[in-house]
Design a protein around this motif. Structure first.
Motif, PDB file in Angstrom:
ATOM      1  N   VAL A 152      -6.332  28.777 -35.528  1.00 40.75           N
ATOM      2  CA  VAL A 152      -5.025  28.136 -35.034  1.00 40.75           C
ATOM      3  C   VAL A 152      -5.203  28.189 -33.581  1.00 40.75           C
ATOM      4  CG1 VAL A 152      -2.638  28.258 -35.166  1.00 40.75           C
ATOM      5  CG2 VAL A 152      -3.734  28.545 -37.316  1.00 40.75           C
ATOM      6  N   LEU A 153      -5.529  29.432 -33.009  1.00 39.53           N
ATOM      7  CA  LEU A 153      -5.355  29.556 -31.651  1.00 39.53           C
ATOM      8  C   LEU A 153      -6.514  28.629 -31.024  1.00 39.53           C
ATOM      9  CD1 LEU A 153      -4.308  30.650 -29.111  1.00 39.53           C
ATOM     10  CD2 LEU A 153      -5.567  32.786 -29.444  1.00 39.53           C
ATOM     11  N   GLY A 154      -7.603  28.683 -31.779  1.00 39.51           N
ATOM     12  CA  GLY A 154      -8.821  27.963 -31.422  1.00 39.51           C
ATOM     13  C   GLY A 154      -8.425  26.214 -31.169  1.00 39.51           C
ATOM     14  N   SER A 155      -7.575  26.067 -32.210  1.00 39.44           N
ATOM     15  CA  SER A 155      -7.271  24.547 -32.178  1.00 39.44           C
ATOM     16  C   SER A 155      -6.189  24.224 -31.131  1.00 39.44           C
ATOM     17  CB  SER A 155      -6.470  24.148 -33.638  1.00 39.44           C
ATOM     18  OG  SER A 155      -7.338  24.173 -34.573  1.00 39.44           O
ATOM     19  N   LEU A 156      -5.352  25.195 -30.823  1.00 38.71           N
ATOM     20  CA  LEU A 156      -4.472  25.194 -29.547  1.00 38.71           C
ATOM     21  C   LEU A 156      -5.339  24.962 -28.233  1.00 38.71           C
ATOM     22  CD1 LEU A 156      -1.585  25.041 -28.622  1.00 38.71           C
ATOM     23  CD2 LEU A 156      -1.399  27.499 -28.539  1.00 38.71           C
ATOM     24  N   CYS A 157      -6.270  25.797 -28.108  1.00 37.16           N
ATOM     25  CA  CYS A 157      -7.157  25.795 -26.953  1.00 37.16           C
ATOM     26  C   CYS A 157      -7.834  24.338 -27.082  1.00 37.16           C
ATOM     27  CB  CYS A 157      -8.394  26.981 -26.840  1.00 37.16           C
ATOM     28  SG  CYS A 157      -7.693  28.494 -26.983  1.00 37.16           S
ATOM     29  N   TYR A 158      -8.301  23.752 -28.101  1.00 33.77           N
ATOM     30  CA  TYR A 158      -8.948  22.389 -27.963  1.00 33.77           C
ATOM     31  C   TYR A 158      -7.879  21.307 -27.572  1.00 33.77           C
ATOM     32  CZ  TYR A 158     -13.139  24.174 -30.550  1.00 33.77           C
ATOM     33  OH  TYR A 158     -14.310  24.696 -30.767  1.00 33.77           O
ATOM     34  N   ALA A 159      -6.860  21.522 -28.042  1.00 37.76           N
ATOM     35  CA  ALA A 159      -5.521  20.495 -27.692  1.00 37.76           C
ATOM     36  C   ALA A 159      -5.071  20.406 -26.195  1.00 37.76           C
ATOM     37  CB  ALA A 159      -4.348  21.011 -28.338  1.00 37.76           C
ATOM     38  N   SER A 160      -5.237  21.828 -25.538  1.00 35.80           N
ATOM     39  CA  SER A 160      -5.057  22.099 -24.496  1.00 35.80           C
ATOM     40  C   SER A 160      -6.014  21.452 -23.297  1.00 35.80           C
ATOM     41  CB  SER A 160      -4.936  23.767 -23.774  1.00 35.80           C
ATOM     42  OG  SER A 160      -3.904  24.138 -24.705  1.00 35.80           O
ATOM     43  N   SER A 161      -7.297  21.776 -24.030  1.00 35.01           N
ATOM     44  CA  SER A 161      -8.489  20.962 -23.143  1.00 35.01           C
ATOM     45  C   SER A 161      -8.498  19.454 -23.173  1.00 35.01           C
ATOM     46  CB  SER A 161      -9.983  21.601 -23.823  1.00 35.01           C
ATOM     47  OG  SER A 161     -10.047  21.000 -24.747  1.00 35.01           O
ATOM     48  N   PHE A 162      -7.933  19.147 -24.271  1.00 34.44           N
ATOM     49  CA  PHE A 162      -7.646  17.443 -24.609  1.00 34.44           C
ATOM     50  C   PHE A 162      -6.836  17.109 -23.458  1.00 34.44           C
ATOM     51  CE2 PHE A 162      -5.297  14.119 -26.165  1.00 34.44           C
ATOM     52  CZ  PHE A 162      -6.350  13.115 -26.398  1.00 34.44           C
ATOM     53  N   ILE A 163      -5.794  17.703 -23.244  1.00 31.86           N
ATOM     54  CA  ILE A 163      -4.725  17.431 -22.151  1.00 31.86           C
ATOM     55  C   ILE A 163      -5.346  17.381 -20.674  1.00 31.86           C
ATOM     56  CG2 ILE A 163      -2.592  18.085 -20.964  1.00 31.86           C
ATOM     57  CD1 ILE A 163      -2.408  17.073 -23.940  1.00 31.86           C
ATOM     58  N   PHE A 164      -5.993  18.147 -20.404  1.00 35.08           N
ATOM     59  CA  PHE A 164      -6.923  18.460 -19.152  1.00 35.08           C
ATOM     60  C   PHE A 164      -8.008  17.123 -19.092  1.00 35.08           C
ATOM     61  CE2 PHE A 164      -5.775  22.679 -18.720  1.00 35.08           C
ATOM     62  CZ  PHE A 164      -5.340  22.705 -17.645  1.00 35.08           C
ATOM     63  N   THR A 165      -8.462  16.940 -20.126  1.00 39.96           N
ATOM     64  CA  THR A 165      -9.414  15.921 -20.463  1.00 39.96           C
ATOM     65  C   THR A 165      -8.728  14.263 -20.156  1.00 39.96           C
ATOM     66  OG1 THR A 165     -10.716  16.816 -21.901  1.00 39.96           O
ATOM     67  CG2 THR A 165     -11.294  14.570 -21.695  1.00 39.96           C
ATOM     68  N   LYS A 166      -7.725  14.357 -20.507  1.00 43.62           N
ATOM     69  CA  LYS A 166      -6.798  13.095 -20.512  1.00 43.62           C
ATOM     70  C   LYS A 166      -6.619  12.756 -19.123  1.00 43.62           C
ATOM     71  CE  LYS A 166      -2.997  10.623 -22.435  1.00 43.62           C
ATOM     72  NZ  LYS A 166      -1.941  10.771 -23.549  1.00 43.62           N
ATOM     73  N   ARG A 167      -6.350  13.724 -18.157  1.00 42.65           N
ATOM     74  CA  ARG A 167      -6.011  13.684 -16.908  1.00 42.65           C
ATOM     75  C   ARG A 167      -7.338  13.485 -16.263  1.00 42.65           C
ATOM     76  NH1 ARG A 167      -2.335  18.491 -14.526  1.00 42.65           N
ATOM     77  NH2 ARG A 167      -2.432  17.366 -12.752  1.00 42.65           N
ATOM     78  N   LEU A 168      -8.580  14.004 -16.329  1.00 44.33           N
ATOM     79  CA  LEU A 168      -9.913  13.961 -15.862  1.00 44.33           C
ATOM     80  C   LEU A 168     -10.237  12.703 -16.023  1.00 44.33           C
ATOM     81  CD1 LEU A 168     -11.257  17.529 -16.359  1.00 44.33           C
ATOM     82  CD2 LEU A 168     -10.739  16.552 -14.129  1.00 44.33           C
ATOM     83  N   THR A 169     -10.429  11.829 -17.241  1.00 39.87           N
ATOM     84  CA  THR A 169     -10.901  10.786 -17.532  1.00 39.87           C
ATOM     85  C   THR A 169     -10.147   9.570 -16.787  1.00 39.87           C
ATOM     86  OG1 THR A 169      -9.567  10.512 -19.493  1.00 39.87           O
ATOM     87  CG2 THR A 169     -11.822  11.237 -19.801  1.00 39.87           C
ATOM     88  N   SER A 170      -9.029   9.717 -16.104  1.00 45.94           N
ATOM     89  CA  SER A 170      -8.655   8.774 -15.243  1.00 45.94           C
ATOM     90  C   SER A 170      -9.438   8.366 -13.974  1.00 45.94           C
ATOM     91  CB  SER A 170      -7.037   8.975 -14.819  1.00 45.94           C
ATOM     92  OG  SER A 170      -6.888  10.271 -14.268  1.00 45.94           O
ATOM     93  N   THR A 171      -9.892   9.502 -13.620  1.00 45.21           N
ATOM     94  CA  THR A 171     -10.838   9.328 -12.349  1.00 45.21           C
ATOM     95  C   THR A 171     -12.356   9.560 -12.429  1.00 45.21           C
ATOM     96  OG1 THR A 171     -10.146  11.731 -11.644  1.00 45.21           O
ATOM     97  CG2 THR A 171      -8.845   9.741 -10.850  1.00 45.21           C
ATOM     98  N   ASP A 172     -12.626  10.232 -13.178  1.00 45.29           N
ATOM     99  CA  ASP A 172     -14.003  10.901 -13.707  1.00 45.29           C
ATOM    100  C   ASP A 172     -14.731  10.324 -14.909  1.00 45.29           C
ATOM    101  OD1 ASP A 172     -13.333  12.668 -11.599  1.00 45.29           O
ATOM    102  OD2 ASP A 172     -13.744  14.473 -12.567  1.00 45.29           O
ATOM    103  N   SER A 173     -16.074  10.325 -14.932  1.00 48.05           N
ATOM    104  CA  SER A 173     -16.632   9.542 -15.909  1.00 48.05           C
ATOM    105  C   SER A 173     -16.809  10.544 -17.193  1.00 48.05           C
ATOM    106  CB  SER A 173     -18.196   9.028 -15.588  1.00 48.05           C
ATOM    107  OG  SER A 173     -18.900  10.156 -15.251  1.00 48.05           O
ATOM    108  N   ALA A 174     -17.122   9.942 -18.409  1.00 47.50           N
ATOM    109  CA  ALA A 174     -17.490  10.953 -19.411  1.00 47.50           C
ATOM    110  C   ALA A 174     -18.680  11.685 -19.257  1.00 47.50           C
ATOM    111  CB  ALA A 174     -17.427  10.204 -20.606  1.00 47.50           C
ATOM    112  N   LEU A 175     -19.518  11.121 -18.493  1.00 50.02           N
ATOM    113  CA  LEU A 175     -20.745  12.228 -18.468  1.00 50.02           C
ATOM    114  C   LEU A 175     -20.374  13.289 -17.183  1.00 50.02           C
ATOM    115  CD1 LEU A 175     -23.665  12.485 -18.498  1.00 50.02           C
ATOM    116  CD2 LEU A 175     -24.053  10.933 -16.575  1.00 50.02           C
ATOM    117  N   ALA A 176     -19.273  13.132 -16.377  1.00 48.62           N
ATOM    118  CA  ALA A 176     -18.755  14.008 -15.498  1.00 48.62           C
ATOM    119  C   ALA A 176     -18.305  15.246 -16.293  1.00 48.62           C
ATOM    120  CB  ALA A 176     -18.044  13.640 -14.438  1.00 48.62           C
TER     121      ALA A 176
END
Length: 281
Positions: A152-176
């Motif tokens: 459950v904590l691992g899923s919470l970590c994945y969700a948290s990283s998804f939030i960061f990814t959502k912010r990053l993909t607005s400026t950075d490429s998927a490869l980045a």
């Protein structure tokens, strides 16, 4: 070939990649610890990304948001370690069922940190997601395993990283995103793995390549699928992971099929699908 069909095939590729990763982890756990497995995964991913750089160019991985990449990958690293640990402690179906709570936590975190609206459909998803988790975990029951809380904590970590990814993909490429994931997590996982390092043997090579290539393929396939179809199509296909991994667990590892895991996962899926359908209208 139509976009929906192509998107569905890319999602099936992601499903198969996640399944291959879980099998590879289970096999490597015969004599390796979680940190070492995460390190080997990151090392193979780094090799794949570096092999793609000559064609893509260094400009494709440049970023002005290194601090966001760092925080994303520290959180994602913890999630990876907890996922690998859970693969060894729980049935494969239980791990995948709990992993389906990621959209639930992502909606909650998006409301807290990104100021996204917590609409009625999303509240319904949260309620059904928590209900599904309780059905799977059955706290107080004789079959409860503490490792379920780790997942459950691992899923919470994945969700948290998804939030960061959502912010990053607005400026950075998927490869980045994948490049910095490998660059940051490889040394961290190596340092964590060294105290209990177990030298890989020749028989480990296919599984090492499987977890690294599977991780890269899963991210790549899912990214391609999301560009071709909306979440209403992708989420039901992703749910195929549960019966598929349950069959693998039963046939390859003699794991019993727990009906309550499927009931809980179905409740979580129902909440997610309902939220997506209402948000779309």
């Amino acid at each position: 070939m139509s976009n929906p069909l192509r998107g569905a095939l890319w999602m099936l590729g992601a499903v198969l990649s996640f399944t291959a990763m879980a099998i590879a982890v289970r096999e490597l756990q015969r004599h390796m610890g979680s940190f070492e497995i995460v390190f080997l995964r990151s090392l193979v991913m780094l090799a794949i990304v570096l092999a793609m750089l000559p064609r893509a160019g260094m400009v494709s991985v440049l970023t002005r948001k290194f601090s966001l990449h760092l925080w994303r990958n520290l959180i994602h690293f913890v999630g990876q370690v907890l996922w690998v640990y859970s693969i060894g402690a729980l049935t494969l179906a239980t791990v995948f069922a709990i992993e389906f709570t990621m959209p639930v936590w992502a909606a909650l975190l998006a409301w807290i940190f990104l100021k996204e609206r917590l609409t009625a459909p999303r509240l319904a998803m949260l309620a059904l997601g928590l209900a599904g988790v309780l059905v799977i975990l059955r706290p107080g029951g004789g079959s409860f395993h503490p490792a379920t809380l780790a997942m459950v904590l691992g899923s919470l970590c994945y969700a948290s990283s998804f939030i960061f990814t959502k912010r990053l993909t607005s400026t950075d490429s998927a490869l980045a995103v994948l490049f910095w994931m490998a660059v940051i997590q490889t040394p961290i996982s190596l340092v964590a793995a060294l105290p209990q390092w177990a030298a890989p043997v020749a028989a480990d090579v296919p599984w090492i390549l499987g977890i690294g290539a599977g991780s890269f393929a899963a991210h790549y396939c899912m990214t391609r699928a999301m560009k071709l179809v909306d979440a209403m199509v992708a989420v039901p296909i992703d749910f195929i992971r549960l019966p598929l991994i349950a069959v693998v667990g039963a046939l390859a590892y003699g794991e019993a099929l727990d009906p309550m895991v499927f009931v809980g996962a179905a409740i979580i899926f129902a909440g997610t699908y309902y939220s997506l359908s209402r948000e779309r209208t």
